[in-house]
Design a protein around this motif. Structure first.
Motif, PDB file in Angstrom:
ATOM      1  N   CYS A  60      30.742  33.307  44.490  1.00 33.50           N
ATOM      2  CA  CYS A  60      30.961  32.689  43.180  1.00 33.50           C
ATOM      3  C   CYS A  60      31.270  33.768  42.149  1.00 33.50           C
ATOM      4  O   CYS A  60      30.485  34.689  41.941  1.00 33.50           O
ATOM      5  CB  CYS A  60      29.726  31.892  42.755  1.00 33.50           C
ATOM      6  SG  CYS A  60      30.016  30.898  41.278  1.00 33.50           S
ATOM      7  N   VAL A  61      32.446  33.665  41.538  1.00 37.45           N
ATOM      8  CA  VAL A  61      32.861  34.554  40.449  1.00 37.45           C
ATOM      9  C   VAL A  61      33.430  33.655  39.355  1.00 37.45           C
ATOM     10  O   VAL A  61      34.268  32.795  39.638  1.00 37.45           O
ATOM     11  CB  VAL A  61      33.945  35.554  40.919  1.00 37.45           C
ATOM     12  CG1 VAL A  61      34.475  36.379  39.762  1.00 37.45           C
ATOM     13  CG2 VAL A  61      33.394  36.454  42.006  1.00 37.45           C
ATOM     14  N   PRO A  62      32.981  33.821  38.105  1.00 37.39           N
ATOM     15  CA  PRO A  62      33.514  32.983  37.027  1.00 37.39           C
ATOM     16  C   PRO A  62      35.025  33.154  36.863  1.00 37.39           C
ATOM     17  O   PRO A  62      35.565  34.224  37.124  1.00 37.39           O
ATOM     18  CB  PRO A  62      32.785  33.496  35.779  1.00 37.39           C
ATOM     19  CG  PRO A  62      31.585  34.212  36.290  1.00 37.39           C
ATOM     20  CD  PRO A  62      31.965  34.750  37.636  1.00 37.39           C
ATOM     21  N   SER A  63      35.677  32.120  36.431  1.00 36.42           N
ATOM     22  CA  SER A  63      37.125  32.183  36.222  1.00 36.42           C
ATOM     23  C   SER A  63      37.448  33.014  34.987  1.00 36.42           C
ATOM     24  O   SER A  63      36.615  33.203  34.110  1.00 36.42           O
ATOM     25  CB  SER A  63      37.692  30.769  36.073  1.00 36.42           C
ATOM     26  OG  SER A  63      37.122  30.141  34.936  1.00 36.42           O
ATOM     27  N   GLY A  64      38.653  33.489  34.943  1.00 35.38           N
ATOM     28  CA  GLY A  64      39.106  34.264  33.793  1.00 35.38           C
ATOM     29  C   GLY A  64      38.703  35.716  33.865  1.00 35.38           C
ATOM     30  O   GLY A  64      38.102  36.171  34.832  1.00 35.38           O
ATOM     31  N   THR A  65      39.029  36.454  32.808  1.00 35.15           N
ATOM     32  CA  THR A  65      38.751  37.885  32.774  1.00 35.15           C
ATOM     33  C   THR A  65      37.489  38.216  31.983  1.00 35.15           C
ATOM     34  O   THR A  65      37.014  39.349  32.031  1.00 35.15           O
ATOM     35  CB  THR A  65      39.933  38.645  32.143  1.00 35.15           C
ATOM     36  OG1 THR A  65      40.167  38.123  30.838  1.00 35.15           O
ATOM     37  CG2 THR A  65      41.183  38.503  32.989  1.00 35.15           C
ATOM     38  N   PHE A  66      36.941  37.244  31.271  1.00 33.25           N
ATOM     39  CA  PHE A  66      35.743  37.476  30.463  1.00 33.25           C
ATOM     40  C   PHE A  66      35.075  36.140  30.177  1.00 33.25           C
ATOM     41  O   PHE A  66      35.737  35.120  30.042  1.00 33.25           O
ATOM     42  CB  PHE A  66      36.129  38.170  29.143  1.00 33.25           C
ATOM     43  CG  PHE A  66      34.949  38.558  28.308  1.00 33.25           C
ATOM     44  CD1 PHE A  66      34.233  39.700  28.611  1.00 33.25           C
ATOM     45  CD2 PHE A  66      34.551  37.781  27.247  1.00 33.25           C
ATOM     46  CE1 PHE A  66      33.133  40.070  27.843  1.00 33.25           C
ATOM     47  CE2 PHE A  66      33.457  38.135  26.486  1.00 33.25           C
ATOM     48  CZ  PHE A  66      32.742  39.289  26.776  1.00 33.25           C
ATOM     49  N   GLY A  67      33.753  36.154  30.064  1.00 44.33           N
ATOM     50  CA  GLY A  67      33.032  34.930  29.730  1.00 44.33           C
ATOM     51  C   GLY A  67      32.978  33.968  30.904  1.00 44.33           C
ATOM     52  O   GLY A  67      33.077  34.362  32.067  1.00 44.33           O
ATOM     53  N   ASN A  68      32.779  32.700  30.617  1.00 42.58           N
ATOM     54  CA  ASN A  68      32.702  31.619  31.603  1.00 42.58           C
ATOM     55  C   ASN A  68      31.588  31.824  32.627  1.00 42.58           C
ATOM     56  O   ASN A  68      31.632  31.259  33.712  1.00 42.58           O
ATOM     57  CB  ASN A  68      34.034  31.432  32.348  1.00 42.58           C
ATOM     58  CG  ASN A  68      35.183  31.169  31.420  1.00 42.58           C
ATOM     59  OD1 ASN A  68      35.037  30.502  30.403  1.00 42.58           O
ATOM     60  ND2 ASN A  68      36.334  31.710  31.739  1.00 42.58           N
ATOM     61  N   LYS A  69      30.586  32.640  32.312  1.00 41.89           N
ATOM     62  CA  LYS A  69      29.538  32.952  33.286  1.00 41.89           C
ATOM     63  C   LYS A  69      28.655  31.748  33.604  1.00 41.89           C
ATOM     64  O   LYS A  69      27.960  31.753  34.621  1.00 41.89           O
ATOM     65  CB  LYS A  69      28.690  34.130  32.810  1.00 41.89           C
ATOM     66  CG  LYS A  69      29.434  35.455  32.891  1.00 41.89           C
ATOM     67  CD  LYS A  69      28.520  36.618  32.604  1.00 41.89           C
ATOM     68  CE  LYS A  69      29.256  37.937  32.765  1.00 41.89           C
ATOM     69  NZ  LYS A  69      28.377  39.085  32.517  1.00 41.89           N
ATOM     70  N   ASP A  70      28.698  30.713  32.791  1.00 41.46           N
ATOM     71  CA  ASP A  70      27.920  29.513  33.092  1.00 41.46           C
ATOM     72  C   ASP A  70      28.436  28.802  34.343  1.00 41.46           C
ATOM     73  O   ASP A  70      27.722  27.987  34.928  1.00 41.46           O
ATOM     74  CB  ASP A  70      27.916  28.550  31.902  1.00 41.46           C
ATOM     75  CG  ASP A  70      27.063  29.078  30.751  1.00 41.46           C
ATOM     76  OD1 ASP A  70      26.142  29.884  31.024  1.00 41.46           O
ATOM     77  OD2 ASP A  70      27.317  28.704  29.603  1.00 41.46           O
ATOM     78  N   GLU A  71      29.652  29.108  34.763  1.00 40.51           N
ATOM     79  CA  GLU A  71      30.193  28.527  35.997  1.00 40.51           C
ATOM     80  C   GLU A  71      29.424  29.002  37.229  1.00 40.51           C
ATOM     81  O   GLU A  71      29.399  28.316  38.240  1.00 40.51           O
ATOM     82  CB  GLU A  71      31.670  28.909  36.159  1.00 40.51           C
ATOM     83  CG  GLU A  71      32.580  28.324  35.109  1.00 40.51           C
ATOM     84  CD  GLU A  71      34.009  28.828  35.241  1.00 40.51           C
ATOM     85  OE1 GLU A  71      34.318  29.581  36.200  1.00 40.51           O
ATOM     86  OE2 GLU A  71      34.831  28.461  34.388  1.00 40.51           O
ATOM     87  N   CYS A  72      28.824  30.191  37.154  1.00 45.40           N
ATOM     88  CA  CYS A  72      28.084  30.791  38.266  1.00 45.40           C
ATOM     89  C   CYS A  72      26.744  31.326  37.755  1.00 45.40           C
ATOM     90  O   CYS A  72      26.641  32.500  37.381  1.00 45.40           O
ATOM     91  CB  CYS A  72      28.870  31.938  38.885  1.00 45.40           C
ATOM     92  SG  CYS A  72      30.464  31.466  39.557  1.00 45.40           S
ATOM     93  N   PRO A  73      25.714  30.479  37.732  1.00 43.32           N
ATOM     94  CA  PRO A  73      24.418  30.923  37.198  1.00 43.32           C
ATOM     95  C   PRO A  73      23.858  32.157  37.910  1.00 43.32           C
ATOM     96  O   PRO A  73      23.270  33.031  37.266  1.00 43.32           O
ATOM     97  CB  PRO A  73      23.504  29.714  37.406  1.00 43.32           C
ATOM     98  CG  PRO A  73      24.433  28.543  37.463  1.00 43.32           C
ATOM     99  CD  PRO A  73      25.692  29.066  38.090  1.00 43.32           C
ATOM    100  N   CYS A  74      24.022  32.255  39.212  1.00 42.12           N
ATOM    101  CA  CYS A  74      23.539  33.429  39.955  1.00 42.12           C
ATOM    102  C   CYS A  74      24.227  34.685  39.434  1.00 42.12           C
ATOM    103  O   CYS A  74      23.580  35.695  39.141  1.00 42.12           O
ATOM    104  CB  CYS A  74      23.801  33.240  41.449  1.00 42.12           C
ATOM    105  SG  CYS A  74      23.507  34.710  42.445  1.00 42.12           S
TER     106      CYS A  74
END
Length: 88
Positions: A60-74
């Motif tokens: 699991c890696v968040p989409s985009g180049t920055f932010g969006n970390k809520d997509e992957c809580p781990c």
């Protein structure tokens, strides 16, 4: 003449095979981390940390180049030794 061509082909294959070094990271992690770190100023360090995080978090890696970390809580919750965020 045929022997020379065969020898040249074998030499060429041996020399070019050194360029195909297998990646240590899972291929799905590698592609996701390349996108994630594409704009990072310290690209190699970003890739290294991202691959570690990706493997620990089941690819699991968040989409985009920055932010969006809520997509992957781990990925979001991994911390470095100083208590800061581990994953880029």
């Amino acid at each position: 003449m045929k022997l020379v061509v065969v020898q040249c082909c074998i030499i060429f294959l041996l020399l070019t095979s050194s360029f195909f070094v297998p990646s240590t990271a899972d291929s799905s992690c590698g592609g996701k981390c390349n996108v994630r770190c594409s704009k990072a100023s310290q690209h190699e360090e970003c890739i290294k940390d991202c691959n570690i995080c990706c493997e620990k978090c089941n690819n699991c890696v968040p989409s985009g180049t920055f932010g969006n970390k809520d997509e992957c809580p781990c990925y979001r919750d991994l911390k470095n030794s100083k208590g800061g965020p581990k994953c880029p």
